[in-house]
Design a protein around this motif. Structure first.
Motif, PDB file in Angstrom:
ATOM      1  N   ILE A  44      45.038  63.343  67.600  1.00 56.98           N
ATOM      2  CA  ILE A  44      46.323  63.967  67.912  1.00 56.98           C
ATOM      3  C   ILE A  44      46.774  63.460  69.280  1.00 56.98           C
ATOM      4  O   ILE A  44      46.046  63.596  70.261  1.00 56.98           O
ATOM      5  CB  ILE A  44      46.207  65.501  67.931  1.00 56.98           C
ATOM      6  N   ILE A  45      47.958  62.889  69.319  1.00 62.05           N
ATOM      7  CA  ILE A  45      48.476  62.294  70.547  1.00 62.05           C
ATOM      8  C   ILE A  45      49.660  63.126  71.037  1.00 62.05           C
ATOM      9  O   ILE A  45      50.676  63.235  70.359  1.00 62.05           O
ATOM     10  CB  ILE A  45      48.915  60.840  70.314  1.00 62.05           C
ATOM     11  N   MET A  46      49.494  63.727  72.219  1.00 62.75           N
ATOM     12  CA  MET A  46      50.546  64.530  72.830  1.00 62.75           C
ATOM     13  C   MET A  46      51.390  63.623  73.720  1.00 62.75           C
ATOM     14  O   MET A  46      50.852  62.770  74.418  1.00 62.75           O
ATOM     15  CB  MET A  46      49.941  65.650  73.676  1.00 62.75           C
ATOM     16  N   ASP A  47      52.707  63.816  73.684  1.00 65.69           N
ATOM     17  CA  ASP A  47      53.590  63.085  74.591  1.00 65.69           C
ATOM     18  C   ASP A  47      54.856  63.892  74.813  1.00 65.69           C
ATOM     19  O   ASP A  47      54.956  65.033  74.355  1.00 65.69           O
ATOM     20  CB  ASP A  47      53.885  61.666  74.094  1.00 65.69           C
ATOM     21  N   ALA A  48      55.814  63.319  75.491  1.00 63.17           N
ATOM     22  CA  ALA A  48      57.048  64.033  75.835  1.00 63.17           C
ATOM     23  C   ALA A  48      57.839  64.469  74.606  1.00 63.17           C
ATOM     24  O   ALA A  48      58.662  65.378  74.681  1.00 63.17           O
ATOM     25  CB  ALA A  48      57.914  63.163  76.733  1.00 63.17           C
ATOM     26  N   ASN A  49      57.603  63.838  73.461  1.00 59.70           N
ATOM     27  CA  ASN A  49      58.330  64.153  72.231  1.00 59.70           C
ATOM     28  C   ASN A  49      57.597  65.141  71.339  1.00 59.70           C
ATOM     29  O   ASN A  49      58.063  65.444  70.260  1.00 59.70           O
ATOM     30  CB  ASN A  49      58.608  62.874  71.449  1.00 59.70           C
ATOM     31  N   GLY A  50      56.439  65.609  71.753  1.00 66.98           N
ATOM     32  CA  GLY A  50      55.636  66.519  70.934  1.00 66.98           C
ATOM     33  C   GLY A  50      54.276  65.918  70.672  1.00 66.98           C
ATOM     34  O   GLY A  50      53.553  65.599  71.599  1.00 66.98           O
ATOM     35  N   ASP A  51      53.949  65.745  69.393  1.00 71.18           N
ATOM     36  CA  ASP A  51      52.669  65.136  69.066  1.00 71.18           C
ATOM     37  C   ASP A  51      52.793  64.288  67.807  1.00 71.18           C
ATOM     38  O   ASP A  51      53.690  64.470  67.006  1.00 71.18           O
ATOM     39  CB  ASP A  51      51.567  66.188  68.892  1.00 71.18           C
TER      40      ASP A  51
END
Length: 73
Positions: free
Chosen positions: A5-12
């Motif tokens: 699971i990759i979290m970033d500014a757009n969600g995941d």
């Protein structure tokens, strides 16, 4: 089936891989190395409320979470 699971500014975003499929594991390892090389921190869930920071790819981990470094100022 394992998941990254990759979290970033757009969600995941979620990337599943089959641990018994060598190509799938290889792609997951490349993703791990790419993300940690870009500065993401990786953690695996060990149980309810229990996580461990990881520095190396572990194909046996059921869930690996990647989150970007926080920048303060």
């Amino acid at each position: 089936m394992a998941i990254q699971i990759i979290m970033d500014a757009n969600g995941d975003s979620r990337h599943e891989f089959e641990r018994c499929d060598l190509e799938s594991v290889s792609q997951a390892e490349r993703r791990f190395l790419e993300l940690t090389g870009e500065g993401f921190t990786a953690a695996t869930r060990k149980g309810p409320g229990e996580v461990d920071l990881v520095r190396a790819f572990d194909p046996t981990a059921e869930e690996t979470l990647f989150f970007p470094r926080l920048v303060g100022g």
